[in-house]
Design a protein around this motif. Structure first.
Motif, PDB file in Angstrom:
ATOM      1  N   ARG A  58       0.844  -1.201   0.000  1.00  0.00           N
ATOM      2  CA  ARG A  58       0.000   0.000   0.000  1.00  0.00           C
ATOM      3  C   ARG A  58       0.871   1.240   0.000  1.00  0.00           C
ATOM      4  O   ARG A  58       1.907   1.276   0.663  1.00  0.00           O
ATOM      5  CB  ARG A  58      -0.885   0.015   1.250  1.00  0.00           C
ATOM      6  N   TYR A  59       0.424   2.230  -0.750  1.00  0.00           N
ATOM      7  CA  TYR A  59       1.008   3.570  -0.649  1.00  0.00           C
ATOM      8  C   TYR A  59      -0.089   4.476  -0.131  1.00  0.00           C
ATOM      9  O   TYR A  59      -0.966   4.870  -0.903  1.00  0.00           O
ATOM     10  CB  TYR A  59       1.496   4.061  -2.009  1.00  0.00           C
ATOM     11  N   GLY A  60      -0.069   4.769   1.141  1.00  0.00           N
ATOM     12  CA  GLY A  60      -1.151   5.574   1.708  1.00  0.00           C
ATOM     13  C   GLY A  60      -2.475   4.845   1.518  1.00  0.00           C
ATOM     14  O   GLY A  60      -2.625   3.688   1.881  1.00  0.00           O
ATOM     15  N   ASP A  61      -3.430   5.541   0.897  1.00  0.00           N
ATOM     16  CA  ASP A  61      -4.750   4.952   0.693  1.00  0.00           C
ATOM     17  C   ASP A  61      -4.782   4.019  -0.512  1.00  0.00           C
ATOM     18  O   ASP A  61      -5.751   3.310  -0.736  1.00  0.00           O
ATOM     19  CB  ASP A  61      -5.795   6.059   0.459  1.00  0.00           C
ATOM     20  N   LEU A  62      -3.703   4.093  -1.300  1.00  0.00           N
ATOM     21  CA  LEU A  62      -3.725   3.365  -2.564  1.00  0.00           C
ATOM     22  C   LEU A  62      -3.090   1.983  -2.396  1.00  0.00           C
ATOM     23  O   LEU A  62      -2.001   1.860  -1.836  1.00  0.00           O
ATOM     24  CB  LEU A  62      -2.933   4.186  -3.585  1.00  0.00           C
ATOM     25  N   THR A  63      -3.780   0.965  -2.855  1.00  0.00           N
ATOM     26  CA  THR A  63      -3.209  -0.368  -2.778  1.00  0.00           C
ATOM     27  C   THR A  63      -2.635  -0.717  -4.142  1.00  0.00           C
ATOM     28  O   THR A  63      -3.365  -0.991  -5.087  1.00  0.00           O
ATOM     29  CB  THR A  63      -4.281  -1.391  -2.373  1.00  0.00           C
ATOM     30  N   ALA A  64      -1.311  -0.675  -4.242  1.00  0.00           N
ATOM     31  CA  ALA A  64      -0.662  -0.893  -5.533  1.00  0.00           C
ATOM     32  C   ALA A  64      -0.663  -2.378  -5.876  1.00  0.00           C
ATOM     33  O   ALA A  64      -0.788  -2.760  -7.041  1.00  0.00           O
ATOM     34  CB  ALA A  64       0.762  -0.344  -5.509  1.00  0.00           C
ATOM     35  N   ASN A  65      -0.496  -3.222  -4.866  1.00  0.00           N
ATOM     36  CA  ASN A  65      -0.567  -4.669  -5.047  1.00  0.00           C
ATOM     37  C   ASN A  65      -1.479  -5.218  -3.971  1.00  0.00           C
ATOM     38  O   ASN A  65      -1.306  -4.918  -2.792  1.00  0.00           O
ATOM     39  CB  ASN A  65       0.816  -5.328  -4.897  1.00  0.00           C
ATOM     40  N   GLY A  96      -0.802  -5.154 -18.204  1.00  0.00           N
ATOM     41  CA  GLY A  96      -1.762  -4.388 -17.422  1.00  0.00           C
ATOM     42  C   GLY A  96      -1.642  -2.926 -17.779  1.00  0.00           C
ATOM     43  O   GLY A  96      -0.622  -2.484 -18.298  1.00  0.00           O
ATOM     44  N   GLU A  97      -2.696  -2.170 -17.517  1.00  0.00           N
ATOM     45  CA  GLU A  97      -2.686  -0.755 -17.837  1.00  0.00           C
ATOM     46  C   GLU A  97      -1.724  -0.026 -16.905  1.00  0.00           C
ATOM     47  O   GLU A  97      -1.238  -0.583 -15.932  1.00  0.00           O
ATOM     48  CB  GLU A  97      -4.097  -0.182 -17.671  1.00  0.00           C
ATOM     49  N   ASN A  98      -1.496   1.236 -17.220  1.00  0.00           N
ATOM     50  CA  ASN A  98      -0.641   2.024 -16.346  1.00  0.00           C
ATOM     51  C   ASN A  98      -1.243   2.116 -14.959  1.00  0.00           C
ATOM     52  O   ASN A  98      -2.424   2.330 -14.816  1.00  0.00           O
ATOM     53  CB  ASN A  98      -0.476   3.424 -16.902  1.00  0.00           C
ATOM     54  N   GLY A  99      -0.360   1.956 -13.986  1.00  0.00           N
ATOM     55  CA  GLY A  99      -0.836   2.054 -12.612  1.00  0.00           C
ATOM     56  C   GLY A  99      -1.457   0.777 -12.104  1.00  0.00           C
ATOM     57  O   GLY A  99      -1.983   0.729 -10.994  1.00  0.00           O
ATOM     58  N   ALA A 100      -1.386  -0.299 -12.884  1.00  0.00           N
ATOM     59  CA  ALA A 100      -1.971  -1.561 -12.441  1.00  0.00           C
ATOM     60  C   ALA A 100      -1.163  -2.178 -11.298  1.00  0.00           C
ATOM     61  O   ALA A 100      -1.670  -3.024 -10.574  1.00  0.00           O
ATOM     62  CB  ALA A 100      -2.061  -2.533 -13.604  1.00  0.00           C
ATOM     63  N   GLY A 101       0.089  -1.754 -11.170  1.00  0.00           N
ATOM     64  CA  GLY A 101       0.914  -2.270 -10.085  1.00  0.00           C
ATOM     65  C   GLY A 101       1.995  -3.229 -10.538  1.00  0.00           C
ATOM     66  O   GLY A 101       2.593  -3.927  -9.716  1.00  0.00           O
ATOM     67  N   LYS A 102       2.273  -3.241 -11.832  1.00  0.00           N
ATOM     68  CA  LYS A 102       3.251  -4.182 -12.370  1.00  0.00           C
ATOM     69  C   LYS A 102       4.659  -3.877 -11.859  1.00  0.00           C
ATOM     70  O   LYS A 102       5.352  -4.760 -11.353  1.00  0.00           O
ATOM     71  CB  LYS A 102       3.247  -4.132 -13.908  1.00  0.00           C
ATOM     72  N   SER A 103       5.066  -2.630 -12.003  1.00  0.00           N
ATOM     73  CA  SER A 103       6.421  -2.278 -11.573  1.00  0.00           C
ATOM     74  C   SER A 103       6.593  -2.520 -10.089  1.00  0.00           C
ATOM     75  O   SER A 103       7.643  -2.981  -9.634  1.00  0.00           O
ATOM     76  CB  SER A 103       6.715  -0.814 -11.885  1.00  0.00           C
ATOM     77  N   THR A 104       5.554  -2.207  -9.324  1.00  0.00           N
ATOM     78  CA  THR A 104       5.635  -2.412  -7.883  1.00  0.00           C
ATOM     79  C   THR A 104       5.916  -3.880  -7.578  1.00  0.00           C
ATOM     80  O   THR A 104       6.804  -4.208  -6.782  1.00  0.00           O
ATOM     81  CB  THR A 104       4.323  -1.980  -7.211  1.00  0.00           C
ATOM     82  N   LEU A 105       5.201  -4.751  -8.251  1.00  0.00           N
ATOM     83  CA  LEU A 105       5.381  -6.178  -8.019  1.00  0.00           C
ATOM     84  C   LEU A 105       6.807  -6.615  -8.372  1.00  0.00           C
ATOM     85  O   LEU A 105       7.445  -7.382  -7.641  1.00  0.00           O
ATOM     86  CB  LEU A 105       4.358  -6.966  -8.842  1.00  0.00           C
TER      87      LEU A 105
HETATM   88  N1  ADP Z   1       6.690   5.099  -4.383  1.00  0.00           N
HETATM   89  C1  ADP Z   1       5.369   5.257  -4.565  1.00  0.00           C
HETATM   90  N2  ADP Z   1       4.664   6.087  -3.771  1.00  0.00           N
HETATM   91  C2  ADP Z   1       3.332   6.247  -3.944  1.00  0.00           C
HETATM   92  N3  ADP Z   1       2.614   5.628  -4.891  1.00  0.00           N
HETATM   93  C3  ADP Z   1       3.253   4.789  -5.711  1.00  0.00           C
HETATM   94  C4  ADP Z   1       4.658   4.565  -5.602  1.00  0.00           C
HETATM   95  N4  ADP Z   1       5.036   3.681  -6.568  1.00  0.00           N
HETATM   96  C5  ADP Z   1       3.905   3.370  -7.233  1.00  0.00           C
HETATM   97  N5  ADP Z   1       2.839   4.029  -6.720  1.00  0.00           N
HETATM   98  C6  ADP Z   1       1.458   3.932  -7.184  1.00  0.00           C
HETATM   99  O1  ADP Z   1       1.099   2.582  -7.220  1.00  0.00           O
HETATM  100  C7  ADP Z   1       0.317   2.307  -8.358  1.00  0.00           C
HETATM  101  C8  ADP Z   1       0.969   1.210  -9.165  1.00  0.00           C
HETATM  102  O2  ADP Z   1       2.156   1.712  -9.747  1.00  0.00           O
HETATM  103  P1  ADP Z   1       3.109   0.861 -10.678  1.00  0.00           P
HETATM  104  O3  ADP Z   1       3.455  -0.418  -9.984  1.00  0.00           O
HETATM  105  O4  ADP Z   1       4.238   1.718 -11.098  1.00  0.00           O
HETATM  106  O5  ADP Z   1       2.156   0.568 -11.911  1.00  0.00           O
HETATM  107  P2  ADP Z   1       2.512   0.036 -13.367  1.00  0.00           P
HETATM  108  O6  ADP Z   1       3.970  -0.319 -13.400  1.00  0.00           O
HETATM  109  O7  ADP Z   1       1.620  -1.129 -13.536  1.00  0.00           O
HETATM  110  O8  ADP Z   1       2.167   1.128 -14.306  1.00  0.00           O
HETATM  111  C9  ADP Z   1       0.196   3.597  -9.144  1.00  0.00           C
HETATM  112  O9  ADP Z   1      -1.058   4.166  -8.853  1.00  0.00           O
HETATM  113  C10 ADP Z   1       1.300   4.441  -8.587  1.00  0.00           C
HETATM  114  O10 ADP Z   1       0.948   5.810  -8.615  1.00  0.00           O
END
Ligand code: ADP
Ligand code: MG
Lengths: 517, 370
Positions: free
Chosen positions: A14-21, A38-47
């Motif tokens: 989670r990033y704050g209120d947002l659940t990235a994964n 996945g679309e942008n912001g789907a959480g791929k890079s995070t994973l």
């Molecule tokens: N360091 C971070 N701080 C806050 N929010 C983040 C951070 N990294 C990613 N996010 C948020 O998490 C969500 C998933 O991001 P990301 O994994 O980069 O998506 P993708 O690679 O699928 O486009 C996005 O909404 C992004 O804004």
């Protein structure tokens, strides 16, 4: 060499209120190519960053070959056989390939770096995986595709069994992308595996064994490449049916509206980026410029928009010379511009949607009277645009609160509002979700059908090929080819994009700004 | 159903409002805390200091308004510039030149007119003086890219030397006053009327408030105000949209300088009634704190000006009552500026803002939401 089987269990970040994964399970079998789409912001890079030890998950665990691991950082991941190639390469341009590969973990003899051994290692690994890299080349002189292979080589040299690639093809020409696919396949032959992110479904279908689809932080589908198709993938990504092709009637070309002759301009560092470009845009026609990013397209568009000084050459808009004219003058003459970087150039992110929508027209009598902004008109203008373009947002919301696709819609709505004669469009769908792309494409075609001359620059080859009525390829600041988008094969465009002139038809290729047609 | 929605909306609006207020008060509270610690360590009687400092809000109401008058104006000068991200921090210089121009006109030109018209002429002169003093910085910035944050500061020094030289030289007063390093007194007919007999605040306070309301309207409704907000948010976008960026900077600086200059004019006509060779009340600098606390919002600046005006008035009694140097007030402003700029800088770096009280607000919100 041991192979690597990686299991991720219930990864949550989670990033704050947002659940990235959100509770993601992923298994990568040895000897496979596994794609994440996945679309942008789907959480791929995070994973991926979780798997590479760069991001610590809030919940969940990772098993490597059945053993629970707690990755403390990238070095830990590397030690366990996980390598990653980032989108921005971490290479030293002035050093040779061999030197770059061994930085940080060099073979030494008596405390000295053993260059000969390093070269041999590089050559051996390169041969083994068909990377076609010469250890003595200077990295800075290599094309992007080769630099990427140097990064791959570096990861392999450090013992990577699982290679993570985050959107590796975004910076490549089509040929280079195919080449990369081949390299990934080759890795799997020796039991290694590749985990790569992409949003280009075609290439995903071509190279992967397994495909995991993500949407809004969750896995929405798992497929074997043999059992699915692009359409099903797109549907799973977006959550609804998506049209991937644009319906478009043949162009009805009118008179020449914008005429560019021998244009030259510098980039921000003062190097010449546009080297004698000539072209004419006709009413009712979409002129596309294909090319790998960084070949002067950005500078060309900025120069035409009046945002970058012209070194030499001439630009005429409806017969009026506008070479050195201000952006405002160009706009009054009927030019509009959808810039490539909307947050940097195309929007005031902290101002409201309504304000952004009138930022180019606020001077007109419909929005200002006696130096006072007519708020009611500004607001109704916004509400109309919101309805017409389906912007998910309110007129009084700051633009930054919208999603990328909706921000783009704000820009598009504003730039198309005045029924422009010429529209410069750069990377219109970058960072825009698949679902919204379709809409933007339709708007661009509609714009053409209303009689506007459209100049479209895009790094997405599919996009230019589908939309353009007339197609140029830009390479190193020049338009190196003028092609018929309905007749040309993707491979041929790819060759031009890479700066190689296909041997056969000289009639179609050009040098410098001299048009052959 | 509909009632429900509007109730909920009102509640979100209310908590949002609360959050803004808390966000703005945070630096103030932090400043008070730091000052308290410093005073404590230096052996002052902290409760007494704060009692006398804050007591003036009640006991010295007119003193508070007297100081609020210039602070609202320098606060507005800050707000206009900062909203455009033009860093005019030389309001003290523009105020001095405004006072100089106002004083000179009051002494030599205004007597030619009727008193009312005279006051108007003096105030216009001080507006113009302040604007002109901001102009070189604006020109250096748009023509050669010299940062205004440096030039405006340097112009303070020059203004201060210029005023001293003129007042001790060509403009030196004749009579007993002349001996005390100032000009002659301005004719009494032009003095601004006190709000109450023998109290320091004058109708100048009303002028400040009226100007604040006008500037609020101007920023939100006028075409230039619109340009300021777009330009202040994203310069590259402003030029892309066809705005004339250099002209926006110049106009913004002129207005900012004019507001500071007006503060100087009101000081002359309302409080000093002459032009002394030196008056270093740091009013421009305090204006920065006022505007920052108010989030550069003109209506908030009225409140902020009154608050810092109260502190300033309190500072005077403070020195008498507790032998604490009145500089404490300047220290508070300085800390407020530091805290807020640190916070903005933090934002600029893309980090989350440090939060003290807002965490509390959020927890309240969450409870409400649950
Ligand atoms: N360091 C971070 N701080 C806050 N929010 C983040 C951070 N990294 C990613 N996010 C948020 O998490 C969500 C998933 O991001 P990301 O994994 O980069 O998506 P993708 O690679 O699928 O486009 C996005 O909404 C992004 O804004
Ligand atoms: Mg990503």
């Amino acid at each position: 060499m041991t192979t690597l089987r990686v299991e991720m269990h219930q990864i949550t970040k989670r990033y704050g209120d947002l659940t990235a994964n959100d509770g993601i399970d992923l298994v990568v079998e040895p000897g496979t190519v596994h794609a994440i789409v996945g679309e942008n912001g789907a959480g791929k890079s995070t994973l991926m960053n979780v798997l590479y030890g760069m991001v610590r998950p809030d919940l969940g665990s990772i098993d490597i070959n059945g053993e629970r691991v707690d990755l403390t950082g990238p070095h830990d991941a590397i030690r366990r056989g996980i390598g990653m190639v980032h989108q921005h390469f971490m290479l030293v341009p002035s050093l040779s390939v061999a030197e770059n590969v061994i930085i940080g973990s060099a073979p030494t003899r008596g405390g000295l770096i053993n260059r000969r051994q390093a070269r041999e290692i590089v050559r051996r690994v390169s041969d083994e995986y068909g990377l076609q890299i010469d250890p003595d080349d200077r990295v800075g002189e290599l094309p992007v595709g080769s630099q990427q292979r140097v990064e791959i080589l570096k990861a392999l040299y450090r013992g990577a069994e699982l290679l993570i690639l985050d959107e590796p093809t975004a910076v490549l020409t089509p040929q280079e992308a195919v080449e990369l696919g081949r390299v990934m396949r080759q890795l799997t032959e020796s039991g290694k595996s590749a985990l790569f992110i992409s949003h280009k479904l075609k290439e995903v279908m071509a190279v992967s064994d397994e495909i995991t689809v993500m949407r809004r932080g969750r896995v929405t589908g798992r497929f074997s490449a043999g059992e699915t198709d692009e359409r099903a993938l797109a549907r799973t990504m977006v959550g609804r049916e998506v049209m991937t092709t644009v319906a478009k009637a043949p162009a009805e070309s009118g008179a020449t509206v914008l005429e560019v002759r021998d244009l030259a301009a510098n980039d921000d560092r003062g190097h010449q980026a546009v080297r004698g470009v000539s072209l004419s845009l006709c009413a009712g026609t979409i002129t596309g410029i294909a090319g790998v990013e960084g070949n002067g397209q950005t500078e060309l568009i900025e120069c035409l928009a009046g945002l970058r000084p012209t070194l030499s050459g001439e630009v005429r808009l409806s017969g009026v010379e506008i070479t050195g004219a201000s952006p405002r003058r160009r706009r009054t003459l009927g030019m509009s511009h959808i810039p490539e970087d909307r947050l940097k150039r195309g929007l005031a992110p902290n101002r409201s949607v309504a304000e952004n929508l009138v930022a180019t027209t606020y001077r007109s009598a419909s929005f200002t009277r006696f130096g006072v902004i007519r708020r009611a008109e500004v607001r109704s203008n916004a509400e109309e645009a919101i309805g017409r373009f389906g912007i998910a947002g309110r007129h009084d919301q700051p633009v930054a609160a919208l999603s990328g696709g909706n921000m783009q819609k704000v820009v598009v709505a504003r730039e198309l509002a005045q029924d422009p004669d010429v529209v410069l469009i750069a990377q219109p769908t970058r960072g825009v979700d698949i679902g919204a792309i379709e809409n933007i494409h339709r708007e661009i075609v509609a714009l053409r059908d209303r009689g506007a001359a459209v100049l479209l620059v895009s790094a997405e080859l599919d996009e230019v090929m589908q939309l353009a009525d007339d197609l140029y390829v830009m390479y190193e600041g020049r338009l190196v080819a003028q092609l018929d988008p309905t007749a040309v094969h993707e491979n041929e465009i790819g060759m031009h994009m890479a700066g190689v002139t296909p041997g056969r038809s000289n009639a179609e290729s050009m040098t410098g700004g001299d048009r052959a047609r | 159903m509909r009632v429900d929605i509007s109730m909920q909306r009102m509640r979100t609006a209310a908590t949002a409002g609360l959050r803004v207020i808390v966000r703005q008060l945070e630096p103030l509270l932090l400043a008070f805390l730091i000052v308290a610690v410093v005073l404590l360590v230096s052996g002052y009687d902290v409760p007494a200091v704060f009692k006398s400092l804050l007591g003036s809000f009640v006991t010295d109401f007119y003193g508070m308004l007297r100081w609020a008058t210039p602070m609202i104006l320098t606060g507005l000068a800050t707000a206009v510039a900062f909203r455009a991200r033009v860093w005019n921090i030389g309001m003290d210089g523009q105020l001095l030149i405004g006072a100089l121009a106002g004083g000179a006109f009051a002494l030599y030109v205004a007597p030619l007119f009727s008193p009312n018209l005279g006051v108007l002429v003096v105030l216009i002169a001080s507006l113009t003086g302040g604007a002109l003093w901001a102009l070189p910085a604006a020109i250096l910035r748009v023509r050669w890219g010299v940062p205004e944050i440096i030039t405006t500061i340097l112009l303070i020094e020059i203004a201060s030397l210029l005023v001293s030289w003129l007042v001790l030289g060509p403009m030196k007063g004749q009579g007993a006053l002349g001996a005390s390093m100032s000009t002659d007194q301005v004719d009494q007919s032009m003095w601004l009327r006190p709000l109450k007999w023998q109290e320091p605040a004058t109708v100048g306070f009303y002028i400040s408030v009226a100007v604040a309301i006008f500037i609020g309207w101007y920023l939100m409704r006028s075409r230039h105000g619109f340009e300021i907000s777009i330009f202040g948010d994203n310069r590259q976008f402003a030029s892309y949209a066809g705005m004339n960026n250099p002209w926006i900077v110049v106009r913004t600086m002129l207005i900012s300088g004019a507001l500071a200059g007006l503060a100087g004019g009101l000081e002359v006509l309302g409080s000093m009634h002459r032009l002394p060779s030196e008056f270093a009340a740091n009013l421009g600098f305090q204006g920065i704190a006022v505007s920052l606390v108010a989030g550069n919002n003109p209506f908030g600046i009225i409140l902020g000006g009154v608050f810092f005006g109260g502190l300033k008035a309190g500072g005077t009694t403070l020195q008498l009552q507790t032998e604490t140097p009145r500089d404490v007030v300047d220290i508070i402003s300085a800390i407020v500026i530091l805290v807020i700029t640190a916070r903005v800088g933090y934002q600029f770096l893309g980090r989350r803002q440090p939060r003290l009280l807002s965490r509390f607000v959020r927890s309240v919100q969450e409870k409400e939401g649950a």
